[in-house]
Write a protein that holds these residues in place. Structure first.
Motif, PDB file in Angstrom:
ATOM      1  N   CYS A  38      -0.898 -12.317 -12.088  1.00  0.00           N
ATOM      2  CA  CYS A  38      -0.213 -11.201 -11.425  1.00  0.00           C
ATOM      3  C   CYS A  38      -0.763  -9.823 -11.774  1.00  0.00           C
ATOM      4  CB  CYS A  38       1.283 -11.213 -11.770  1.00  0.00           C
ATOM      5  SG  CYS A  38       2.087 -12.811 -11.548  1.00  0.00           S
ATOM      6  N   ALA A  39      -1.238  -9.670 -13.002  1.00  0.00           N
ATOM      7  CA  ALA A  39      -1.615  -8.341 -13.500  1.00  0.00           C
ATOM      8  C   ALA A  39      -2.736  -7.699 -12.691  1.00  0.00           C
ATOM      9  CB  ALA A  39      -2.006  -8.414 -14.976  1.00  0.00           C
ATOM     10  N   VAL A  40      -3.596  -8.487 -12.085  1.00  0.00           N
ATOM     11  CA  VAL A  40      -4.704  -7.918 -11.325  1.00  0.00           C
ATOM     12  C   VAL A  40      -4.197  -7.029 -10.188  1.00  0.00           C
ATOM     13  CG1 VAL A  40      -5.013  -9.886  -9.766  1.00  0.00           C
ATOM     14  CG2 VAL A  40      -6.962  -8.406 -10.284  1.00  0.00           C
ATOM     15  N   CYS A  41      -3.056  -7.357  -9.614  1.00  0.00           N
ATOM     16  CA  CYS A  41      -2.480  -6.528  -8.552  1.00  0.00           C
ATOM     17  C   CYS A  41      -1.326  -5.664  -9.063  1.00  0.00           C
ATOM     18  CB  CYS A  41      -1.970  -7.400  -7.403  1.00  0.00           C
ATOM     19  SG  CYS A  41      -3.289  -8.266  -6.513  1.00  0.00           S
ATOM     20  N   HIS A  42      -0.424  -6.279  -9.830  1.00  0.00           N
ATOM     21  CA  HIS A  42       0.786  -5.573 -10.259  1.00  0.00           C
ATOM     22  C   HIS A  42       0.580  -4.758 -11.534  1.00  0.00           C
ATOM     23  CE1 HIS A  42       3.458  -7.255  -7.237  1.00  0.00           C
ATOM     24  NE2 HIS A  42       2.791  -8.385  -7.377  1.00  0.00           N
ATOM     25  N   GLY A  43      -0.580  -4.880 -12.175  1.00  0.00           N
ATOM     26  CA  GLY A  43      -0.870  -4.123 -13.388  1.00  0.00           C
ATOM     27  C   GLY A  43      -0.340  -4.802 -14.631  1.00  0.00           C
ATOM     28  N   GLN A  44      -0.961  -4.509 -15.775  1.00  0.00           N
ATOM     29  CA  GLN A  44      -0.538  -5.127 -17.021  1.00  0.00           C
ATOM     30  C   GLN A  44       0.890  -4.753 -17.388  1.00  0.00           C
ATOM     31  OE1 GLN A  44      -3.397  -4.560 -20.141  1.00  0.00           O
ATOM     32  NE2 GLN A  44      -4.858  -5.931 -19.176  1.00  0.00           N
ATOM     33  N   SER A  45       1.328  -3.577 -16.974  1.00  0.00           N
ATOM     34  CA  SER A  45       2.691  -3.137 -17.281  1.00  0.00           C
ATOM     35  C   SER A  45       3.697  -3.607 -16.232  1.00  0.00           C
ATOM     36  CB  SER A  45       2.738  -1.614 -17.361  1.00  0.00           C
ATOM     37  OG  SER A  45       2.491  -1.060 -16.068  1.00  0.00           O
ATOM     38  N   LYS A  47       3.948  -2.322 -13.206  1.00  0.00           N
ATOM     39  CA  LYS A  47       4.378  -1.176 -12.406  1.00  0.00           C
ATOM     40  C   LYS A  47       3.638  -1.032 -11.072  1.00  0.00           C
ATOM     41  CE  LYS A  47       6.068   1.423 -16.335  1.00  0.00           C
ATOM     42  NZ  LYS A  47       7.473   1.444 -15.986  1.00  0.00           N
ATOM     43  N   GLY A  48       2.834  -2.029 -10.708  1.00  0.00           N
ATOM     44  CA  GLY A  48       2.156  -1.994  -9.413  1.00  0.00           C
ATOM     45  C   GLY A  48       0.847  -1.249  -9.419  1.00  0.00           C
ATOM     46  N   ASP A  49       0.254  -1.088 -10.598  1.00  0.00           N
ATOM     47  CA  ASP A  49      -0.959  -0.286 -10.734  1.00  0.00           C
ATOM     48  C   ASP A  49      -2.165  -1.103 -11.194  1.00  0.00           C
ATOM     49  OD1 ASP A  49      -0.011  -0.805 -13.264  1.00  0.00           O
ATOM     50  OD2 ASP A  49      -0.112   1.260 -13.974  1.00  0.00           O
ATOM     51  N   GLY A  50      -2.280  -2.306 -10.677  1.00  0.00           N
ATOM     52  CA  GLY A  50      -3.379  -3.188 -11.069  1.00  0.00           C
ATOM     53  C   GLY A  50      -4.715  -2.770 -10.479  1.00  0.00           C
ATOM     54  N   GLY A  51      -5.758  -3.406 -10.928  1.00  0.00           N
ATOM     55  CA  GLY A  51      -7.113  -3.075 -10.535  1.00  0.00           C
ATOM     56  C   GLY A  51      -7.435  -3.281  -9.067  1.00  0.00           C
ATOM     57  N   LEU A  56      -5.989  -3.241  -1.492  1.00  0.00           N
ATOM     58  CA  LEU A  56      -4.843  -3.879  -0.855  1.00  0.00           C
ATOM     59  C   LEU A  56      -4.313  -3.011   0.281  1.00  0.00           C
ATOM     60  CD1 LEU A  56      -2.962  -5.134  -4.029  1.00  0.00           C
ATOM     61  CD2 LEU A  56      -4.345  -6.487  -2.446  1.00  0.00           C
ATOM     62  N   ARG A  57      -3.826  -3.651   1.350  1.00  0.00           N
ATOM     63  CA  ARG A  57      -3.241  -2.923   2.485  1.00  0.00           C
ATOM     64  C   ARG A  57      -1.914  -2.281   2.115  1.00  0.00           C
ATOM     65  NH1 ARG A  57      -2.667  -7.143   7.075  1.00  0.00           N
ATOM     66  NH2 ARG A  57      -2.110  -8.340   5.262  1.00  0.00           N
ATOM     67  N   VAL A  58      -1.147  -2.958   1.299  1.00  0.00           N
ATOM     68  CA  VAL A  58       0.169  -2.478   0.876  1.00  0.00           C
ATOM     69  C   VAL A  58       0.174  -2.448  -0.649  1.00  0.00           C
ATOM     70  CG1 VAL A  58       2.642  -2.969   0.877  1.00  0.00           C
ATOM     71  CG2 VAL A  58       1.279  -3.465   2.912  1.00  0.00           C
ATOM     72  N   ALA A  59       0.658  -1.369  -1.216  1.00  0.00           N
ATOM     73  CA  ALA A  59       0.713  -1.249  -2.672  1.00  0.00           C
ATOM     74  C   ALA A  59       1.599  -2.344  -3.256  1.00  0.00           C
ATOM     75  CB  ALA A  59       1.244   0.124  -3.063  1.00  0.00           C
ATOM     76  N   PRO A  60       1.175  -2.930  -4.374  1.00  0.00           N
ATOM     77  CA  PRO A  60       1.990  -3.958  -5.015  1.00  0.00           C
ATOM     78  C   PRO A  60       3.326  -3.388  -5.501  1.00  0.00           C
ATOM     79  CG  PRO A  60      -0.227  -3.925  -5.922  1.00  0.00           C
ATOM     80  CD  PRO A  60      -0.085  -2.721  -5.061  1.00  0.00           C
ATOM     81  N   THR A  61       4.316  -4.228  -5.536  1.00  0.00           N
ATOM     82  CA  THR A  61       5.647  -3.862  -5.989  1.00  0.00           C
ATOM     83  C   THR A  61       5.639  -3.528  -7.477  1.00  0.00           C
ATOM     84  OG1 THR A  61       6.614  -5.354  -4.373  1.00  0.00           O
ATOM     85  CG2 THR A  61       8.012  -4.757  -6.222  1.00  0.00           C
ATOM     86  N   GLY A  91       6.700  -6.713   4.469  1.00  0.00           N
ATOM     87  CA  GLY A  91       5.769  -5.604   4.565  1.00  0.00           C
ATOM     88  C   GLY A  91       4.311  -5.992   4.402  1.00  0.00           C
ATOM     89  N   HIS A  92       4.056  -7.227   4.027  1.00  0.00           N
ATOM     90  CA  HIS A  92       2.671  -7.651   3.828  1.00  0.00           C
ATOM     91  C   HIS A  92       2.066  -8.263   5.086  1.00  0.00           C
ATOM     92  CE1 HIS A  92       2.390  -7.970  -0.839  1.00  0.00           C
ATOM     93  NE2 HIS A  92       2.924  -6.838  -0.456  1.00  0.00           N
ATOM     94  N   GLY A  93       2.863  -8.419   6.119  1.00  0.00           N
ATOM     95  CA  GLY A  93       2.336  -9.107   7.294  1.00  0.00           C
ATOM     96  C   GLY A  93       2.068 -10.544   6.920  1.00  0.00           C
ATOM     97  N   SER A  94       0.818 -10.964   7.050  1.00  0.00           N
ATOM     98  CA  SER A  94       0.486 -12.319   6.625  1.00  0.00           C
ATOM     99  C   SER A  94       0.598 -12.395   5.102  1.00  0.00           C
ATOM    100  CB  SER A  94      -0.932 -12.687   7.073  1.00  0.00           C
ATOM    101  OG  SER A  94      -1.862 -11.841   6.430  1.00  0.00           O
TER     102      SER A  94
END
Length: 143
Positions: A38-45, A47-51, A56-61, A91-94
């Motif tokens: 999960c951390a690659v998108c949602h960030g290690q913390s 908070k949605g600030d992953g690498g 991404l089309r939509v910012a991670p939650t 909100g992610h579509g597919s």
């Protein structure tokens, strides 16, 4: 799949007891799942600030605010169904977020390799991984 609140509490309690509630990834299977999946998108913390945020089309939650957005109650059923693939991410579509329930189930890793000679089935192994991840997400909720 509706899981009773008492069963949820029992499962989460067992996971915390088994992990010793330690934050070390080596002894915290939920944190390890989160960092691996999960951390690659949602960030290690969380908070949605992953690498991957820039592609991404939509910012991670921000996963640390799930309880706050649900009246102070961690939304166990909703989180479980998103992770295992039964609920699409609005909100992610597919389906952009990987469906980990299906991925876990299709892995060739034998459950016995992780649990010794205990009589676990692959379905139990998948559920344990998802519950471990949910336990970790519950523990990182903003207070």
């Amino acid at each position: 799949m509706k899981i009773s609140r008492s069963l949820q509490a029992l499962a989460l309690s067992a996971l915390v007891f088994c992990t010793g509630a330690q934050a070390d990834e080596r002894s915290d299977p939920g944190k390890r799942e989160y960092m691996d999946r999960c951390a690659v998108c949602h960030g290690q913390s969380g908070k949605g600030d992953g690498g991957m945020i820039d592609i991404l089309r939509v910012a991670p939650t921000d996963l640390t605010t799930l309880s706050r957005q649900n009246g102070g109650v961690f939304p166990f059923d909703r989180v479980y169904s998103v992770i295992d693939g039964r609920q699409a991410v609005k909100g992610h579509g597919s389906r952009d977020m990987p469906v980990w329930g299906k991925a876990y189930g299709s892995e060739t890793v034998r459950a016995g390799e992780h649990y010794g000679d205990m009589p676990y089935t692959m379905e139990m192994y998948v559920r344990a991984r998802i519950l471990s991840l949910i336990d970790y997400l519950n523990r990182i909720q903003a207070r």
